[in-house]
Write a protein that holds these residues in place. Structure first.
Motif, PDB file in Angstrom:
ATOM      1  N   ALA A  64       7.230  37.418  46.832  1.00  0.00           N
ATOM      2  CA  ALA A  64       6.727  38.087  45.624  1.00  0.00           C
ATOM      3  C   ALA A  64       7.021  37.257  44.374  1.00  0.00           C
ATOM      4  O   ALA A  64       6.292  37.328  43.386  1.00  0.00           O
ATOM      5  CB  ALA A  64       7.360  39.468  45.496  1.00  0.00           C
TER       6      ALA A  64
ATOM      7  N   LEU B 289       6.687  34.190  44.181  1.00  0.00           N
ATOM      8  CA  LEU B 289       5.712  33.099  44.107  1.00  0.00           C
ATOM      9  C   LEU B 289       4.306  33.598  43.791  1.00  0.00           C
ATOM     10  O   LEU B 289       3.458  32.850  43.325  1.00  0.00           O
ATOM     11  CB  LEU B 289       5.675  32.348  45.445  1.00  0.00           C
ATOM     12  CG  LEU B 289       6.981  31.677  45.873  1.00  0.00           C
ATOM     13  CD1 LEU B 289       6.833  31.123  47.277  1.00  0.00           C
ATOM     14  CD2 LEU B 289       7.339  30.570  44.897  1.00  0.00           C
ATOM     15  N   GLU B 290       4.068  34.875  44.096  1.00  0.00           N
ATOM     16  CA  GLU B 290       2.713  35.398  43.915  1.00  0.00           C
ATOM     17  C   GLU B 290       2.369  35.521  42.437  1.00  0.00           C
ATOM     18  O   GLU B 290       3.224  35.870  41.615  1.00  0.00           O
ATOM     19  CB  GLU B 290       2.579  36.774  44.579  1.00  0.00           C
ATOM     20  CG  GLU B 290       2.257  36.681  46.051  1.00  0.00           C
ATOM     21  CD  GLU B 290       2.071  38.044  46.691  1.00  0.00           C
ATOM     22  OE1 GLU B 290       1.620  38.966  46.001  1.00  0.00           O
ATOM     23  OE2 GLU B 290       2.407  38.165  47.872  1.00  0.00           O
ATOM     24  N   GLU B 291       1.105  35.265  42.156  1.00  0.00           N
ATOM     25  CA  GLU B 291       0.647  35.378  40.779  1.00  0.00           C
ATOM     26  C   GLU B 291       0.530  36.851  40.402  1.00  0.00           C
ATOM     27  O   GLU B 291       0.089  37.663  41.210  1.00  0.00           O
ATOM     28  CB  GLU B 291      -0.714  34.701  40.634  1.00  0.00           C
ATOM     29  CG  GLU B 291      -1.062  34.392  39.208  1.00  0.00           C
ATOM     30  CD  GLU B 291      -2.346  33.581  39.118  1.00  0.00           C
ATOM     31  OE1 GLU B 291      -2.868  33.469  38.011  1.00  0.00           O
ATOM     32  OE2 GLU B 291      -2.808  33.090  40.160  1.00  0.00           O
ATOM     33  N   LEU B 292       0.933  37.163  39.176  1.00  0.00           N
ATOM     34  CA  LEU B 292       0.856  38.540  38.719  1.00  0.00           C
ATOM     35  C   LEU B 292      -0.380  38.710  37.854  1.00  0.00           C
ATOM     36  O   LEU B 292      -0.490  38.068  36.814  1.00  0.00           O
ATOM     37  CB  LEU B 292       2.111  38.882  37.915  1.00  0.00           C
ATOM     38  CG  LEU B 292       2.290  40.343  37.548  1.00  0.00           C
ATOM     39  CD1 LEU B 292       2.583  41.175  38.789  1.00  0.00           C
ATOM     40  CD2 LEU B 292       3.420  40.489  36.552  1.00  0.00           C
TER      41      LEU B 292
ATOM     42  N   GLU C 175      -1.961  40.717  35.412  1.00  0.00           N
ATOM     43  CA  GLU C 175      -1.732  41.865  34.527  1.00  0.00           C
ATOM     44  C   GLU C 175      -3.044  42.330  33.932  1.00  0.00           C
ATOM     45  O   GLU C 175      -3.817  41.529  33.395  1.00  0.00           O
ATOM     46  CB  GLU C 175      -0.779  41.467  33.400  1.00  0.00           C
ATOM     47  CG  GLU C 175      -0.335  42.676  32.606  1.00  0.00           C
ATOM     48  CD  GLU C 175       0.797  42.325  31.659  1.00  0.00           C
ATOM     49  OE1 GLU C 175       1.268  43.228  30.986  1.00  0.00           O
ATOM     50  OE2 GLU C 175       1.189  41.153  31.594  1.00  0.00           O
TER      51      GLU C 175
ATOM     52  N   ARG D  94       7.606  44.663  43.258  1.00  0.00           N
ATOM     53  CA  ARG D  94       6.729  44.504  42.099  1.00  0.00           C
ATOM     54  C   ARG D  94       5.831  45.711  41.932  1.00  0.00           C
ATOM     55  O   ARG D  94       5.532  46.133  40.839  1.00  0.00           O
ATOM     56  CB  ARG D  94       5.816  43.300  42.293  1.00  0.00           C
ATOM     57  CG  ARG D  94       6.487  42.005  42.161  1.00  0.00           C
ATOM     58  CD  ARG D  94       5.867  41.188  41.039  1.00  0.00           C
ATOM     59  NE  ARG D  94       6.568  39.915  40.984  1.00  0.00           N
ATOM     60  CZ  ARG D  94       7.700  39.744  40.320  1.00  0.00           C
ATOM     61  NH1 ARG D  94       8.231  40.750  39.635  1.00  0.00           N
ATOM     62  NH2 ARG D  94       8.300  38.581  40.325  1.00  0.00           N
TER      63      ARG D  94
ATOM     64  N   HIS E 127       4.196  45.944  33.692  1.00  0.00           N
ATOM     65  CA  HIS E 127       3.470  45.642  34.922  1.00  0.00           C
ATOM     66  C   HIS E 127       4.225  44.575  35.715  1.00  0.00           C
ATOM     67  O   HIS E 127       4.595  43.536  35.170  1.00  0.00           O
ATOM     68  CB  HIS E 127       2.067  45.154  34.576  1.00  0.00           C
ATOM     69  CG  HIS E 127       1.203  44.936  35.774  1.00  0.00           C
ATOM     70  ND1 HIS E 127       0.712  45.977  36.527  1.00  0.00           N
ATOM     71  CD2 HIS E 127       0.771  43.808  36.369  1.00  0.00           C
ATOM     72  CE1 HIS E 127       0.008  45.499  37.525  1.00  0.00           C
ATOM     73  NE2 HIS E 127       0.023  44.181  37.462  1.00  0.00           N
ATOM     74  N   GLY E 128       4.466  44.856  36.978  1.00  0.00           N
ATOM     75  CA  GLY E 128       5.235  43.919  37.805  1.00  0.00           C
ATOM     76  C   GLY E 128       6.715  44.263  37.865  1.00  0.00           C
ATOM     77  O   GLY E 128       7.447  43.702  38.665  1.00  0.00           O
TER      78      GLY E 128
ATOM     79  N   GLN F 163      10.152  37.082  36.708  1.00  0.00           N
ATOM     80  CA  GLN F 163       9.710  36.304  37.882  1.00  0.00           C
ATOM     81  C   GLN F 163      10.666  36.457  39.063  1.00  0.00           C
ATOM     82  O   GLN F 163      10.251  36.585  40.204  1.00  0.00           O
ATOM     83  CB  GLN F 163       9.571  34.838  37.516  1.00  0.00           C
ATOM     84  CG  GLN F 163       9.019  34.035  38.673  1.00  0.00           C
ATOM     85  CD  GLN F 163       8.500  32.685  38.245  1.00  0.00           C
ATOM     86  OE1 GLN F 163       8.567  32.333  37.071  1.00  0.00           O
ATOM     87  NE2 GLN F 163       7.976  31.932  39.176  1.00  0.00           N
TER      88      GLN F 163
END
Lengths: 211, 591
Positions: free
Chosen positions: B7, B9-12, B14, B107, B538-539, B543
């Motif tokens: 998680a 590494l994953e792009e968020l 928004e 997340r 959000h998230g 990071q």
């Protein structure tokens, strides 16, 4: 706010695969509960003396050939899905896509076959209300068909998104479709067996289960 | 690679537009608020319906609009809305959505799109249900259990459209609950952060997790009964409908089994009690621990009790059917299992009391509601022991004793937890505190008021006053004292019902004028209170996801400076500054 840059490293698709499979397992558990309860209801209702199986010698499914044909279609759909699963795992994406299309074709053929059978039965006067066995036939095949249609939504999403998916993600999506197809084939085989059973068979199963 | 590392590494993505942020949102927190507001709205409608019913019972004939048809429609809709569309939706869709990802350090839910669909399907089910008030014949008046044959037999209110819409609405609700449920269980099993083992999860998560598994397995029984009844109603099958005369007419049905429906309904119906109760157990455990500054007593015992109650809840259903004429051995079996399920339940009550024992109890509004819950659940649970025994149940069946029992145990008790939990987590959701004075007024009126409403109903029930009757005026064996008591109950119920506006006012007023809460106003240990922003963005986390080093109940630990130690504080303070190594992996996070 929370936006942040992302590492150049790619996420691990093993995690994605694990998550998706866990979700699918719980979905299949819920579907199992659903069909188990439908079947239980069928077993109980079949104990009443007004039950007249559609497979009785004088009824249309005495010769269950149409059901066998439909079953063959679904089995071919399931087998094609397995083929696609293996191809996707080996990153043969083109082949996997072609076989996925074939699987969809066989599944649609199964559904068309089921609808054709419903129309035949009702044309012969075997309406849902005529006998509880008829009612269960329409209801169970209908609920199963709705689940197949749900599967086709996942199938079409996989096909439409295939270009955007990395190999691992595509492989996961195909694998999920394949597991779902195999499972619904299994459920269909159980339903098929039960729907063409004689009342005596239900009585024997019920007595074996103690009710 | 574990979830947390992945998680990170994953792009968020928004959302930026109003629509994707607040309407078609895939953020679990927004979805939780959508679920909660819808559930509270529909719950207020059900509350008004109960007020109208009470007016008829307390002051017969005082409202012209409440005729027998309307009375049964209100009764049915009140029951179904409260059990399914308010409590189930609020506990799983509301609290489940908000708390699970935050409490396990995720997340978001693992399938955010499906989660969003879940809410919109729920909203659709609510719209279909409420639409039934406006169709020809009105809503169904079959009673919330929808027993056939009367549910679809002419003469019962709403047999034209109302019952069809009710059944369709339930089917849609079950689809919604399944989509949400898949998210909750998968998030708990697959999306926990570094160090968050299953036995470090707060009991709120355990309660919601097990309740969700119950929902996934038990709701299909309601789905099956709804589909089969729709077939009976629309296609003329006889799954449940026996051969019968209705209003002098022979019906076309024959041979169906109404008892089959009852088995299916209660195979769902009893686990449903625990689908509501288990999240309440979990949430209240966290409230009690936090506000008494004590670690929860017997954490593992509490977890196993939740699991045991969940399992046992599937083998007690027929205690709702003792008067259906069952085999005595069958009744004996279900009476026994019903008594057995009281064991893990009582264990939880003892553990709450032992958590409170010698605690530094803060009489905050959430704590008041928690204490009230323990008492109310105990009262409702004890009358459950009466009704679980065949020989006691049969004379009390279909009397107001049953109404009193299930309202105490399944209505008031979980609602007290809902209130307590909203007062507790509101500061995290909005960043502001709810008004304490209004909260205390709300609490005392609700707590004392509900006892004044439901305690006398036990007496009415023992006197033999039957439930579900439109009018009791012509019944000779009901004494004047019972009528007077009914009047008293109605006045109190109306007062308590109106007083709930205090809560609604407090909720909206505090949103703008409440005191700033800060990130952790209750000085709580669990992860949701450790987010860098309040309300969480959000998230949820920056990071790097948080690292968990301990369980969620380190309150008043000897030798510690503060009386609480958040889950993110390492045992060895040296770890505090080096939470991640160069590769971004957590350093020192225990397995």
């Amino acid at each position: 706010m929370s936006s942040y840059s992302v590492s150049a490293e790619r996420p691990d698709y093993q995690t994605l695969n694990r998550r998706a499979k866990t979700g699918l397992r719980f979905l299949l558990a819920a579907i199992t509960s659903l069909f188990f309860l439908f079947i239980l209801a069928l077993m109980i209702r079949a104990q009443f003396n007004d039950w007249e199986s559609l497979s009785a010698p004088w009824n249309p499914l005495a010769n269950p050939a149409p059901l066998w044909v439909n079953t063959l279609m679904l089995a071919l759909g399931s087998a094609s899905m397995q083929w696609a699963r293996v191809a996707a795992r080996k990153h043969h994406r083109e082949l996997a896509l072609q076989v996925m299309l074939l699987a969809g074709f066989f599944t649609l053929a199964f559904l068309v076959g089921q609808v054709w059978l419903w129309r035949q039965l009702s044309a012969l006067g075997f309406y849902a209300s005529a006998n509880p066995a008829n009612g269960f036939f329409y209801m169970l095949t209908g609920v199963h068909a709705v689940h197949m249609l749900g599967g086709l939504i996942g199938w079409s999403k996989t096909l439409l998104s295939a270009k955007r998916y990395a190999n691992e993600k595509f492989s996961t999506a195909v694998e999920l479709c394949a597991i779902y197809w195999h499972y619904l084939l299994g459920i269909w085989l159980v339903l098929f067996a039960l729907l063409v059973c004689e009342p005596e068979t239900f009585a024997a199963i019920a007595s074996f289960c103690g009710f | 690679m574990a979830y947390a590392e992945d998680a990170e590494l994953e792009e968020l993505h928004e959302p930026h537009s109003f629509w994707t942020k607040y309407i078609w949102s895939q953020d679990h927190k927004v979805i939780a608020i959508q679920y909660s507001l819808t559930a509270i709205f529909v719950g207020l409608i059900a509350l008004v319906l109960s007020g109208l019913m009470r007016m008829q019972i307390g002051f017969p004939g005082s409202l012209e609009t409440v005729d027998p048809t309307a009375y049964y429609q209100y009764m049915t809709m009140h029951g179904m809305i409260m059990v399914i569309y308010l409590l189930t939706a609020l506990f799983l869709g509301g609290f489940g959505n908000y708390l699970i990802p935050l409490m396990v350090g995720a997340r978001d839910m693992v399938f955010p799109f499906v989660n969003m669909l879940s809410y919109w399907a729920y909203l659709l089910s609510v719209i279909i249900l409420l639409a039934s008030f406006f169709v020809p014949g009105g809503a169904t008046g079959a009673g919330w259990t929808l027993y056939p044959p009367q549910a679809i037999t002419p003469g019962t209110p709403g047999t034209d459209w109302g019952i069809v819409l009710m059944l369709v609405s339930l089917a849609v609700f079950i689809v919604a609950a399944t989509m949400g449920g898949l998210n909750y269980v998968t998030t708990v099993l697959q999306a926990r952060t570094h160090g968050m083992t299953l036995f470090r999860m707060p009991l709120s998560v355990w309660g919601i997790f097990v309740a969700t598994i119950l929902a996934l397995l038990a709701f299909p029984a309601l789905f099956v009964s709804a589909v089969m009844m729709l077939f009976d109603k629309l296609l003329g099958t006889s799954f449940f409908m026996p051969e019968m005369m209705s209003l002098g007419q022979q019906l076309d049905h024959k041979g169906g089994s109404p008892i089959l429906f009852q088995h299916l309904f209660w195979f769902f119906g009893h686990p449903e009690v625990y689908i509501v109760a288990l999240p309440a157990f979990g949430l209240v455990s966290d409230l009690i621990s936090t506000h008494s500054r004590k670690n929860i007593f017997g954490y593992r015992m509490m977890v196993w009790a939740i699991v045991a109650i969940g399992g046992l809840s599937f083998i007690v259903w027929a205690h709702h059917m003792y008067v259906s004429g069952m085999n005595p051995y069958f009744g004996f079996f279900f009476a026994t299992t019903t008594l057995i399920i009281a064991v893990p339940t009582a264990l939880k009550v003892y553990n709450w009391l032992l958590t409170l024992w010698r605690g530094d109890i803060h009489m905050t509004v959430p704590m008041l509601f928690s204490l009230a819950f323990i008492m109310t659940f105990l009262v409702g649970g004890l009358t459950g022991l009466f009704l679980g025994n065949v020989i006691v149940d049969i004379p009390l069946s279909d009397t107001y004793f049953v109404v009193a029992h299930f309202h105490m145990v399944m209505g008031v008790a979980p609602i007290l937890v809902v209130f307590g939990a909203i007062y507790h987590w509101y500061p995290k959701i909005t960043g502001r505190m709810m008004n304490d004075t209004i909260g205390k007024w709300h609490f005392w009126i609700t707590f004392i008021g509900t006892y004044l409403i439901y305690f006398p109903m036990h007496y009415l029930g023992i006197q033999g006053m039957p439930r579900r009757y439109f009018s009791y005026e012509e019944i000779e064996f009901i004494p004047q004292s019972a009528h007077d008591l009914n009047t008293f109950i109605t006045v109190t119920a109306i007062f308590v019902g109106v007083a709930q506006l205090l809560f609604v006012f407090n909720m909206f007023h505090s949103l703008f004028y409440g005191r700033e809460a800060g990130p952790n106003p209750w000085r709580a240990t669990s992860l949701e209170w450790q987010t860098p922003q309040t309300p969480p963005v959000h998230g949820n986390w920056p990071q790097k996801l948080p690292v968990v080093y301990r369980w969620a109940y380190d309150y008043s630990v000897p030798g510690m400076e503060e009386d609480y130690t958040p889950q993110t504080v390492p045992d060895d303070p040296a770890h505090e500054s080096i939470q991640h190594d160069e590769a971004g992996n957590p350093d020192g996070a225990p397995a």
